[in-house]
Design an enzyme around this catalytic site. Structure first.
Site, PDB file in Angstrom:
ATOM      1  CE1 TYR A 181       7.531  -3.001  -3.878  1.00 14.81           C
ATOM      2  CE2 TYR A 181       7.554  -2.236  -6.184  1.00 14.81           C
ATOM      3  CZ  TYR A 181       7.004  -2.751  -4.968  1.00 14.81           C
ATOM      4  OH  TYR A 181       5.556  -3.173  -5.100  1.00 14.81           O
ATOM      5  CE  LYS A 183      -3.531   2.903   4.277  1.00 16.06           C
ATOM      6  NZ  LYS A 183      -4.748   2.848   4.935  1.00 16.06           N
ATOM      7  CG  ASP A 191      -7.381   2.626   2.510  1.00 16.70           C
ATOM      8  OD1 ASP A 191      -7.016   3.927   2.274  1.00 16.70           O
ATOM      9  OD2 ASP A 191      -7.764   2.226   3.649  1.00 16.70           O
ATOM     10  CG  ASP A 200       3.970  -2.893  -8.368  1.00 21.46           C
ATOM     11  OD1 ASP A 200       3.689  -3.354  -9.634  1.00 21.46           O
ATOM     12  OD2 ASP A 200       4.660  -3.631  -8.049  1.00 21.46           O
ATOM     13  CG  ASP A 246      -0.560  -4.956 -11.973  1.00 21.65           C
ATOM     14  OD1 ASP A 246      -0.085  -4.253 -12.837  1.00 21.65           O
ATOM     15  OD2 ASP A 246      -0.307  -5.983 -11.400  1.00 21.65           O
TER      16      ASP A 246
END
Ligand SMILES: NC(=O)c1ccc[n+]([C@@H]2O[C@H](COP(=O)([O-])OP(=O)(O)OC[C@H]3O[C@@H](n4cnc5c(N)ncnc54)[C@H](O)[C@@H]3O)[C@@H](O)[C@H]2O)c1
Length: 370
Positions: free
Chosen positions: A142, A193, A226, A250, A254
């Site tokens: 970001y 990852k 993942d 992020d 959620d």
């Protein structure tokens, strides 16, 4: 007893409505001699724009720096959709995060037994769930440079975001994770990852080193982000503290949020570095939800996320774990009595408004403290 200085920033929409219940709670704690809180208030978001044409003033920023903790409501709403970009309501929150150096975002996902039916997952998967997603908040993709969209001149454009992490950024977030785990069930799961990203390779390496050097007593496990997402909805109770970068955090936080049923139930904390002189760290506590313009002014907002955020301040800024536990138990007891705000209402329960829920939690606290 030391005086604990709080800056309250209620914000817009339902922010002031849910903050009123935190003020009620602070008043109760002061009256019962549990702690001595001194509070100041400031404007942030749209209401600050209306008064000063900025989302937060320098004066309020100075108060935030001087406070022992900042308690934040929510900002935004359609009224401010067309204000200049730099003065949009969220800019106030972003400035607080940036200027206070709040790099560690803690989001607990707790499923109160009384609410297990509101989750989209089966009761036995979520009943009694209590995990933390710890997200790195100031680095990663970001913020990394270059961050551009270039016109290639052949009818095509190229967009670039850059994922960057330095060793120190991974070290400090890992330390927060291990320290949190030590006060809980002593297990950290790091997610990245490393199979396809260099930042994942470094993340994995640094977390492993910090663990080996300083936190051997904590169980450390690594999962690819993942696969971790899949495990989070398959059997979330396998986790205690999940630590991950800004982007994966992020998304995963959620996902974890939905395990527990409603936005109105979810607190969060954002922590900065420990000051070597004072041993204190800057911190901001806020509900995960926004300003809910659709219900603002109706007295229907659920104050639990805001109250639980204040309980996190007691736990993480002031070392008042017992008091925080009492508040969490009082919330559970009010829910167990069948009281529900509209967002968590189910058949056979009693509908209450923001104020009644706040009062009911204090009534339960009163019983627990007796
Ligand atoms: N940190 C923040 O201040 C923050 C976070 C998210 C969104 N926002 C802003 O809030 C505004 C509304 O955004 P949104 O609608 O996407 O998200 P939101 O979280 O405000 O609302 C989403 C839905 O959840 C409900 N809801 C949220 N909190 C609730 C509570 N405590 N009790 C009962 N119901 C609740 C709302 O009524 C709405 O239907 C926008 O301006 C957005 O930019 C601010």
């Amino acid at each position: 007893m030391a005086t604990l200085k709080l800056l309250l920033l209620p914000g817009d929409g339902i922010g002031p409505e849910v903050m009123a219940e935190v003020k009620r709670l602070i008043g109760w704690m002061n009256k019962h001699g549990m702690e001595r809180f001194e509070t100041e208030e400031g404007l942030v978001g749209g209401c600050c724009y209306d008064a000063h044409k900025v989302a937060i003033t320098d004066d309020t920023m100075a108060k935030a720096r001087a406070a022992d903790a900042v308690i934040f409501g929510a900002v935004g709403g359609p009224k401010w959709d067309s204000v200049p970009y730099d003065a949009r309501p969220e800019a106030g929150l972003l400035r607080l995060r940036k200027d206070l150096g709040l790099f560690a975002n803690i989001r607990p996902a707790i499923c109160y037994p009384a609410l297990a039916e509101s989750s989209s997952l089966k009761r036995d998967v979520v009943d009694g769930l209590d995990i933390i997603i710890l997200r790195e908040l100031t680095g990663g993709v970001y913020f990394g440079e270059p961050k551009t969209i270039t016109d290639l001149g052949n009818g095509q454009k190229r967009a670039i975001d850059t994922q960057v992490y330095d060793t120190y950024e991974i070290e400090r977030i890992s330390r927060v994770a291990f320290e949190l785990a030590r006060k809980r069930r002593n297990k950290v799961t790091s997610m990245e990852k490393r199979n396809v990203m260099k930042t994942g390779v470094l993340w994995n390496e640094v977390v492993t080193q910090v663990h080996a050097r300083e936190f051997k007593d904590v169980t450390l496990e690594h999962q690819l982000a993942d696969a971790g997402g899949m495990q989070l909805v398959r059997w979330p109770k396998q986790f205690d503290v999940i630590v991950t970068d800004n982007l994966f955090g992020d998304m995963l936080s959620d996902v974890a949020a939905m395990l527990t049923g409603s936005l109105g139930m979810l607190p969060s904390a954002s922590l900065g570095e420990v000051d070597p002189k004072t041993r204190k760290r800057k911190a901001l506590y806020e509900p995960v939800h926004g300003s809910a313009p659709d219900i603002a002014g109706t007295g229907a907002a659920n104050p639990i996320a805001m109250i639980a955020s204040f309980a996190m301040a007691l736990r993480y800024s002031f070392g008042l774990g017992n008091e925080a536990d009492l508040i969490d138990q009082a919330i559970a007891a009010a829910l167990a009595r069948g009281l529900r705000t509209a967002d968590i209402k189910s058949e056979g329960t009693t509908l209450v408004g923001t104020t009644q829920m706040g009062e009911a939690i204090i009534a339960e606290l009163e019983k627990l403290a007796a």
